[in-house]
Scaffold this active site. Sequence first.
Site, PDB file in Angstrom:
ATOM      1  N   ASP A   1      32.733   0.281  -6.636  1.00 45.32           N
ATOM      2  CA  ASP A   1      31.869  -0.934  -6.444  1.00 45.32           C
ATOM      3  C   ASP A   1      31.302  -0.276  -4.876  1.00 45.32           C
ATOM      4  O   ASP A   1      32.015   0.549  -4.241  1.00 45.32           O
ATOM      5  CB  ASP A   1      32.543  -2.219  -6.007  1.00 45.32           C
TER       6      ASP A   1
HETATM    7  C1  BGC Z   1      28.913  -6.177  -5.835  1.00 39.99           C
HETATM    8  C2  BGC Z   1      28.645  -5.647  -7.131  1.00 39.99           C
HETATM    9  C3  BGC Z   1      27.291  -4.978  -7.131  1.00 39.99           C
HETATM   10  C4  BGC Z   1      26.913  -4.108  -5.884  1.00 39.99           C
HETATM   11  C5  BGC Z   1      25.484  -3.546  -5.603  1.00 39.99           C
HETATM   12  C6  BGC Z   1      28.571  -5.405  -4.732  1.00 39.99           C
HETATM   13  O1  BGC Z   1      28.560  -6.092  -3.371  1.00 39.99           O
HETATM   14  O2  BGC Z   1      30.246  -6.426  -5.785  1.00 39.99           O
HETATM   15  O3  BGC Z   1      28.645  -6.408  -8.122  1.00 39.99           O
HETATM   16  O4  BGC Z   1      26.728  -4.237  -8.096  1.00 39.99           O
HETATM   17  O5  BGC Z   1      27.325  -4.619  -4.788  1.00 39.99           O
HETATM   18  O6  BGC Z   1      24.801  -4.239  -5.363  1.00 39.99           O
END
Ligand code: BGC
Length: 833
Positions: A756
């Site tokens: 993530d």
């Molecule tokens: C989230 C993800 C997301 C990523 C990119 C993170 O803060 O937890 O689900 O895909 O950001 O935007």
Amino acid sequence: MKMKIRNKAAFTDEVTPLEEENARVSYEAALEGIVLLENDGILPITPGKVALYGAGAGMTIKGGTGSGEVNERHAVSILEGMESAGFTVTTKNWLKGYEEEYRKGEEEYAAEFRRRMLKFDIVNMMGTPYQHPFGQPVTIEDVNGSDTDTCIYVIARQAGESADRKLKNFEYSLSDEEKANLAMCAANYEKMIVVINVGSVFDMGFLDEITGIGAVVYYAQQGMMGGKAFADLISGKVSPSGKTADTWPKKYEDIPFAMDYSYLNGDVDQEYYREGIYVGYRYFDSYDVEPRYPFGYGLSYTGFSVETEKVEADGTKVAVTAKVTNTGSVYSGKEVVQLYVTCPQTGMAKEYQKLAAFAKTEEIKPGESKEVSLAFDMADLASYREKDAAYVLEKGDYILRPGTSSRDTSAAAVLVLDEDVVTEQCENICPVVLKVKEIEPPMLSDTADEQDTDLERIPVKAADIATAGHRYEDPEIYSDPVVDAVLDVLSDDELCDVVTGAGVTGGGPKFFEAPGSAGYTTGELIDKGLPNVCLADGPAGLRLQKISAVMHNGRLKSVEPMLSAMKYVPDLAKKFILGDPQKRPCVYQFATSFPAGLALAQSWNTALVERVGEAVGKEMERYGVTYWLAPGMNIHRNPLCGRNFEYYSEDPLLTGKMAAAMSRGVQSRRGCYVTVKHFCCNNQEDNRNHTNANVNERALREIYLRGFRIAVQEGHAKALMTSYNKVNGAYANNSYDLLTKVLRNEWGFDGVVMTDWFATGKDVGSHSAAIEAGNDLIMPGGKGAVRELRQKLKSGELDRTALIKCAANVIRGITGSRIYQAYRRMYTEKQSE
Ligand code: BGC
């Protein structure tokens, strides 16, 4: 070779046929994802005069905040949908007053937001989205002026990533102001309909306090066509067919260990999964706690009868054929048949029943019948016995219970297994460090009642059931001629680039961009045979930059905030961040916003979800996105989780089947991949980067991993995102057990694993340990991560084979993409010049 950054944004803002086609899919999904919870006969209503109140009436919430937001062209509110369907809304003054209150509140929120920005409290700012005000009082003048006997009151709450919903702020329940308004309306209107526009289970206790509410609709969050779907449902054009994807408790405290969840016990660092496998209906049904609405429940305007016609067992493959009849005389409708199984209540403690299969009928006309088939493999019912590191089917009676909700079933047959059998021999994973003392098992009697009846008893022989085994070893480095050719020319330093994204801003060289993408793979190796590809969020559609201004230097700047939080940054900053459409030419990417994950799950319609996936895939193809950062598929462990709207359900089977359908749909478009997320146990948003999920292995496997397994094995998901949190003390992205033993050795996953965003680095999981665990790609990456990997590779702290393995997986994804095809064409042309 010097190349400029390419994109596939459109030069005009004209509505395209694809937009129209996808809006239709979004509408159909919304129609099936809305659940009718209560109806004393007042619904449907004929379009006419209606009094419309409440936070979500004109300012309907289409989806949650954060990375899950989608920037569509236009979203239809409930107000707009109703007016287009021929209703006359007679409370425009109240709604106008509400809008003013909303704007005023928003200004105050923006001021506070900017104060916090000065303190660099950025994470918390994202996690506390602007909440709709509760609304000004509904007065007797409003009622009299509305000149109708019909009232619709829409309750709305917003939530999003990085914070859980707070009980004390009425994020889970009605405020006093709303209760007073509902009481006022219920007392003064003959027909009173309440709509819940919230992305998670909500406290419905007000139904016991306020009399006169005739119907309740759970709207959830239905994307950009929700308002139209709502109007068509309440006017009876279509009969509701959505079913709850979660158990709705009578009161919050009915949930096991409710007051220990996340921030509620004051400890956001350690979360103990003490309920074990008893999540959702598994708890309510086993401990005999009456829910307000059971799992799988929802009303229609017509009635259905479900009759089991045939039960067949061939080895472990079981198929139940049921005949569903529309017993009404006016409305057509669809029904969802659910098959629950009670496993032997001997040996290991087990839940009273679990969902084994489900099927949604086509539309059935009054008086007509349709057949559905519910098939499953008995091995999928096995329980994980930790002491043997094995999935086991215990001997005894497996009672099949088809029905139309978890509380409305009737036993249809019994499968009788003659001996215990190990269906899968594993190795134990993720050992607990901090002991998790689980709830005492329920006192379930042997299910004698069913045994007394003359149910058909079908013998199943343990000897006919195979035991699956696994080889726990480091996977081979992926190899094919295309990937090998790229790998062969890369230096060790460049391998570190491959496994690291292009950084927060995605700056640096790029072959291709889809403006607004959440991340990019490296663009440093364009001359070495490897273009970058784009990764864009979901899960409610593609999160892209809708309108981009083309700057003098060729860069594309968004014209509007990409995230709602960005709306509140100071104007000066916005001037700097955003492009000016008056001064610069613009390009366009209109994406469709679909119902949120939870709403899609409420359709219980895998074919429909597959169509949604295909629609997203077409947009990915259109704009050149390779990885969609979706679907989100964590389990709804508690209704307060800030991201429940993005996820499907409390049940792993429903979750897994939805994610598999979505994966099939998206990946039916060549070179487009899903990224199932967040693996795993990301069931809390407060302190999400550091919290430790303490969970015993049986619950981990049967509840929290099961859905992912289905997405990988049935949906062939080609990418997976690890979660921020730790699982039993180890960051998920650093866990060899999860990423190699389970994901690759046991499930045969052959795609790309990515972190993530910012989940590795200082004070969180380590970049190099992620690579060694089998986490192929560090996102969003950047120079710091590359530097650290290079240095650790040199010092021997990072295993080179592990690095090559990850790099090969990333290259495999890129060379399979559509962008790579375009790149190859150009590269070859350049070479031949
Ligand atoms: C989230 C993800 C997301 C990523 C990119 C993170 O803060 O937890 O689900 O895909 O950001 O935007």
